[in-house]
Design an enzyme around this catalytic site. Structure first.
Site, mmCIF file in Angstrom:
data_model
loop_
_atom_site.group_PDB
_atom_site.id
_atom_site.type_symbol
_atom_site.label_atom_id
_atom_site.label_comp_id
_atom_site.label_asym_id
_atom_site.label_seq_id
_atom_site.Cartn_x
_atom_site.Cartn_y
_atom_site.Cartn_z
ATOM 1 N N TRP A 159 4.048 0.418 -6.183
ATOM 2 C CA TRP A 159 2.924 1.026 -6.906
ATOM 3 C C TRP A 159 2.554 2.370 -6.304
ATOM 4 O O TRP A 159 1.871 3.169 -6.922
ATOM 5 C CB TRP A 159 1.719 0.089 -6.901
ATOM 6 C CG TRP A 159 1.033 -0.088 -5.563
ATOM 7 C CD1 TRP A 159 1.632 -0.344 -4.367
ATOM 8 C CD2 TRP A 159 -0.374 -0.014 -5.300
ATOM 9 N NE1 TRP A 159 0.684 -0.464 -3.369
ATOM 10 C CE2 TRP A 159 -0.562 -0.258 -3.917
ATOM 11 C CE3 TRP A 159 -1.499 0.224 -6.080
ATOM 12 C CZ2 TRP A 159 -1.824 -0.264 -3.309
ATOM 13 C CZ3 TRP A 159 -2.750 0.208 -5.465
ATOM 14 C CH2 TRP A 159 -2.903 -0.020 -4.112
ATOM 15 N N ASP A 160 3.040 2.615 -5.086
ATOM 16 C CA ASP A 160 2.790 3.897 -4.417
ATOM 17 C C ASP A 160 3.092 5.056 -5.369
ATOM 18 O O ASP A 160 2.386 6.056 -5.400
ATOM 19 C CB ASP A 160 3.708 4.063 -3.192
ATOM 20 C CG ASP A 160 3.631 2.914 -2.208
ATOM 21 O OD1 ASP A 160 3.470 1.771 -2.641
ATOM 22 O OD2 ASP A 160 3.746 3.163 -0.992
ATOM 23 N N GLU A 187 -3.065 -6.520 1.581
ATOM 24 C CA GLU A 187 -2.043 -7.535 1.858
ATOM 25 C C GLU A 187 -2.421 -8.481 2.993
ATOM 26 O O GLU A 187 -1.602 -9.295 3.406
ATOM 27 C CB GLU A 187 -0.706 -6.858 2.115
ATOM 28 C CG GLU A 187 -0.186 -6.162 0.868
ATOM 29 C CD GLU A 187 1.190 -5.536 1.042
ATOM 30 O OE1 GLU A 187 1.717 -5.552 2.165
ATOM 31 O OE2 GLU A 187 1.717 -5.026 0.041
ATOM 32 N N LYS A 207 -6.224 -4.938 5.241
ATOM 33 C CA LYS A 207 -5.182 -4.020 5.703
ATOM 34 C C LYS A 207 -5.455 -2.612 5.152
ATOM 35 O O LYS A 207 -5.107 -1.612 5.742
ATOM 36 C CB LYS A 207 -3.843 -4.541 5.186
ATOM 37 C CG LYS A 207 -2.633 -3.760 5.623
ATOM 38 C CD LYS A 207 -1.381 -4.382 5.020
ATOM 39 C CE LYS A 207 -0.134 -3.623 5.399
ATOM 40 N NZ LYS A 207 1.032 -4.030 4.608
ATOM 41 N N GLN A 208 -6.046 -2.559 3.948
ATOM 42 C CA GLN A 208 -6.162 -1.277 3.250
ATOM 43 C C GLN A 208 -7.271 -1.324 2.205
ATOM 44 O O GLN A 208 -7.795 -2.402 1.909
ATOM 45 C CB GLN A 208 -4.841 -0.950 2.565
ATOM 46 C CG GLN A 208 -4.431 -1.988 1.520
ATOM 47 C CD GLN A 208 -2.933 -2.018 1.301
ATOM 48 O OE1 GLN A 208 -2.260 -2.890 1.834
ATOM 49 N NE2 GLN A 208 -2.420 -1.082 0.537
HETATM 50 C C1 BGC Z 1 1.293 -1.577 1.700
HETATM 51 C C2 BGC Z 1 1.573 -1.575 0.217
HETATM 52 C C3 BGC Z 1 2.576 -0.488 -0.083
HETATM 53 C C4 BGC Z 1 3.821 -0.653 0.767
HETATM 54 C C5 BGC Z 1 4.797 0.489 0.600
HETATM 55 C C6 BGC Z 1 2.581 -1.724 2.465
HETATM 56 O O1 BGC Z 1 2.332 -1.630 3.822
HETATM 57 O O2 BGC Z 1 0.405 -2.607 2.041
HETATM 58 O O3 BGC Z 1 0.381 -1.354 -0.490
HETATM 59 O O4 BGC Z 1 2.902 -0.501 -1.427
HETATM 60 O O5 BGC Z 1 3.445 -0.672 2.122
HETATM 61 O O6 BGC Z 1 4.244 1.692 1.010
#
Ligand code: BGC
Length: 765
Positions: A358-359, A486, A596-597
């Site tokens: 999704w990035d 996550e 985490k984010q």
């Molecule tokens: C993040 C995801 C991201 C992926 C790739 C992971 O560490 O939690 O949101 O899509 O990295 O960058």
């Protein structure tokens, strides 16, 4: 401001070298070449030597220890293809080796106006002979199949023989590290050589992948220049079983120089039916144009790029430079054809195995939508091309209708081995839908919506209709999904996912009505056998979507059970245990309030109208305390939301982390590739955060509020085919329409109409 990044050293540092492989990589959206030392990295020093083709992959086994029904057992992986960057230098038979002799000076430069990297080295060998080496590399934007190297050596204090050997090595492997889940766990041989031959003065190899059956061709051709050597020289090409070697030998007089130019063309069967014929015909054209032609074309391409995406911060040069670097890497990562997308690490390294997440749509695409919409369109075209695979994926997961895009992929199949924080992240569907809507709102491109966009919106909306249901209270609820965070997985009614699905459902209908009003809905209605009742079901689900709110705290809980959990013991978590994912079992993390984010906070950026400012402020403060930012996708979002909520100091602090992430290796893993999502997020932190650009159904609006230390921010935007220049300071904002049709925009809440060449100044209110 000079768009140049430099790294200088007076001794060889293996660590600096590893990170510089990422910083000084060359890429053009198709080819990516790590900035690895051409002569090879000294033994024992870390290196990820690689050349990648966007969208070119093999399929490798991903065995599940407990293989439940429909688990994913194979994944696509980006391949390291034939190594053509290797060039070795010998002085009277002794090889250049950075770990031996003396590095007198070593400078690497990334010139973002000329689109080249340069390495300038002065080195003394163990017998005291000094040589100057200048190496220029370019991945051409004009001809994406082309990578060039110019390698020039000068004898500084001796007369002697210099030999330059230029290689075409077909036997290569990928990088692996079993201890890091963000990398491939084992090194495999994925490519088999079909032929290596000398044709038309080039060494030409054709290789095939073991499982995906894709082919690639590398054609390499050298050119020599002995005009400055003061002696004589010869060059010849030998092609062996698995390597081609072009050797140049010259008896150099003191101060004499020899130069080798290397043209390398890559083609693959994702794009060409006959890879060899295509490579040879491209090589013919390349050789007839010559290197200078491509250098000039590179500059012209970048002049246009920087004109459309120009950005300058007065008052913070270091941050300004970091931001320009981020934008440049985004350009290097972004495809211009429908065969590929933007990988999490772009084309700068093998982290996350070259997968698209999704990035691409949520973090990187907005930069292109707002500055180079044709690139944004290419990325959306890629998703459309994989829609059938997304339909198959949805069916596999038991859905009766709709499409579910894979959490991570290259060719369109789901490649996530851990479904809990992979496939379950259903928000990816809504993220792609959101990108389609923003693309439409920014460009007005209804053709794309008619041809492809609406089909994506309807199929993703169908997926949410099929996943969720109306509960006893009449709310539409979505269970067992994973939101962006996550560290919290498989939950009910993730606030972000529900907001995103609500938008997806509602815009599927709204865009359908727009098509209908223009008499252009027929194609998609017939193709999808769409009924009015299905459309009204979408509207109903969107309107009834459950968006959780906690009365006691006055915030939006991340999901149904989030606030019931204890808060993670941050106080007793040692600094070296971050990122937590490398130190704690996922189940351990899932049982606590620890993020985490940005998750709920991200929804305040993308779906800001769902809540009052007061709720968003309280929630922001709440989530701030429990977010580790272990993901690189986090601080940029916290910066944007802080800006919009008026938390100026925090906005600037989070922005700094985000802007410098790769240049300063703040996450300690930029060695494996740049963090493209964060780079896009950094751009949004400036444009959508500090400058508060919003593009929605009400048009384009801007109301900048700059960080105190900035004097001025000037940037360009492309809105509905018009190129705008916006320049803001602490008093007000000037907007000028540089090119394109008349347009209307809103500055500090006041509508302004602009014609070409016209400029308005609005005082801050
Ligand atoms: C993040 C995801 C991201 C992926 C790739 C992971 O560490 O939690 O949101 O899509 O990295 O960058």
């Amino acid at each position: 401001m000079e768009r140049i990044i430099k790294a200088t050293e007076n001794a060889f540092s293996p660590e600096a070298n590893f990170i510089n492989e990422t910083i000084f990589h060359n890429a053009n959206g198709y080819l990516g070449i790590r900035g690895a030392l051409s002569e090879g990295t000294p033994e024992g020093c870390p290196s990820m030597r690689g050349i990648y083709l966007n969208g070119f992959y093999d399929i490798i086994p991903m065995p599940q220890a407990e293989n439940l029904c429909h688990f994913v057992n194979e994944k696509e992986t980006m391949l390291n293809v034939a190594d053509t960057m290797t060039i070795r230098l010998f002085i009277d038979g002794e090889p250049l080796n950075m770990a031996k002799g003396k590095v007198l000076s070593h400078t690497r430069t990334l010139d973002m106006d000329r689109g080249i990297t340069k390495r300038e080295l002065t080195w003394e060998n163990e017998s005291g002979k000094q040589i100057e080496l200048i190496e220029t590399r370019m991945a051409s934007f004009k001809e994406p199949s082309l990578f060039t190297m110019e390698y020039s050596a000068r004898a500084l204090n001796f007369n002697g023989q210099v030999e330059i050997k230029s290689y075409h090595i077909t036997d290569v492997r990928n990088f692996s590290d079993p201890s890091d889940p963000r990398l491939a766990s084992e090194s495999r041989k994925n490519m088999y050589l079909l032929s290596l031959e000398k044709t038309d003065g080039c060494s030409v190899s054709v290789s095939e992948t073991s499982v995906s059956g894709l082919r690639m061709c590398a054609a390499v051709s050298e050119e020599t220049d002995f005009s400055g050597c003061g002696g004589n020289g010869i060059g010849d090409l030998l092609v062996g079983e698995s390597e081609g070697v072009f050797s140049l030998r010259s008896d150099l007089k003191k101060n004499g120089r020899v130069t080798l130019r290397k043209y390398i063309v890559y083609t693959d069967s994702v794009r060409e039916t006959d890879v060899k014929t295509a490579a040879l015909s491209k090589m013919k054209a390349v050789r007839s144009h010559g290197l200078d032609f491509y250098y000039r074309a590179q500059e012209a391409f970048l002049k246009d790029f920087w004109n459309r995406s120009s950005l300058e911060v007065e008052g913070d040069d270091a941050l300004n430079k970091a931001t320009l670097f981020n934008m440049y890497v985004l350009l290097q990562s972004a495809p211009r054809d429908r065969f590929c997308s933007i990988a999490a690490k772009g084309l700068s390294g093998e982290g996350y195995e070259g997968h698209y997440f999704w990035d691409a749509e949520t973090f990187v695409l907005p930069f292109f939508t707002m500055t180079q919409p044709e690139i944004a369109k290419a990325v959306l075209n890629y998703r459309y091309a994989t829609l059938d695979k997304a339909r198959e994926n949805a069916a596999l997961l038991g859905h009766k209708k709709g499409a579910l895009f894979p959490w991570r992929t290259i060719g369109g199949r789901e490649c996530s081995g851990y479904f809990v924080s992979g496939t379950a992240a259903y928000h990816i569907d809504a993220d792609i839908a959101y990108a389609v809507v923003k693309y439409y709102q920014t460009t007005g491109d209804l053709d794309f919506i008619e041809e492809k966009g609406e089909e994506i919106l309807l199929e993703t909306a169908r997926l949410f209709l099929d996943t969720g249901f109306f509960d006893r209270d009449g709310h539409f609820v979505i269970n067992d999904v994973t939101g962006p965070d996550e560290y919290t997985c498989m939950v009910n009614n993730n606030y972000y996912t529900n907001c995103a699905a609500k938008f997806n459902l509602s815009w599927a209908v709204r865009l359908f009505r727009i098509l209908e009003n223009n008499g252009r809905e027929k194609k998609v209605r017939e193709k999808l056998k769409l009924s009015e009742s299905e459309l009204s079901e979408m509207e109903k689900a969107s309107a009834a979507m459950l968006l959780l709110y906690d009365e006691r705290l006055g915030i939006n809980p991340q999901d149904d059970s989030f606030l019931q959990k204890p808060v993670w013991d941050f106080e007793n978590t040692p600094a070296e245990n971050y990122p937590l994912l490398l130190h704690y079992h996922p189940l351990n993390l899932y049982r606590y309030q620890v993020c985490k984010q940005a998750d709920t906070v991200l929804s305040y950026f993308l779906y800001e109208n769902e809540q009052s400012e007061e709720v968003m402020k309280r929630s922001f403060r709440y989530y701030e305390k429990i977010t580790t930012h272990d993901s690189s996708l986090s601080t940029c979002i916290f910066s944007i939301v802080a800006s919009r909520l008026g938390f100026k100091e925090e906005a600037y602090r989070y922005f700094g982390d985000s802007a410098r992430m790769d240049l300063e290796n703040l996450h300690h893993n930029s060695t494996f590739g740049a963090h493209t999502a964060n780079m896009g997020g950094c751009y949004m932190a400036i444009v959508n955060g500090f400058a508060r650009v919003r593009i929605d159904e009400n048009g384009f609006s801007v109301s900048p509020e700059l960080p105190d230390s900035w004097r001025k921010l000037t940037f360009h935007q492309v809105y509905r085919g018009s190129l705008l220049s916006l320049s803001a300071d602490h008093e007000g904002t000037k907007v000028e329409l540089l090119e394109g049709p008349d347009t209307e925009i809103t500055v500090y809440g006041q509508k302004q109409r602009l014609s070409k060449g016209q400029c308005v100044y609005c005082k801050k209110v």
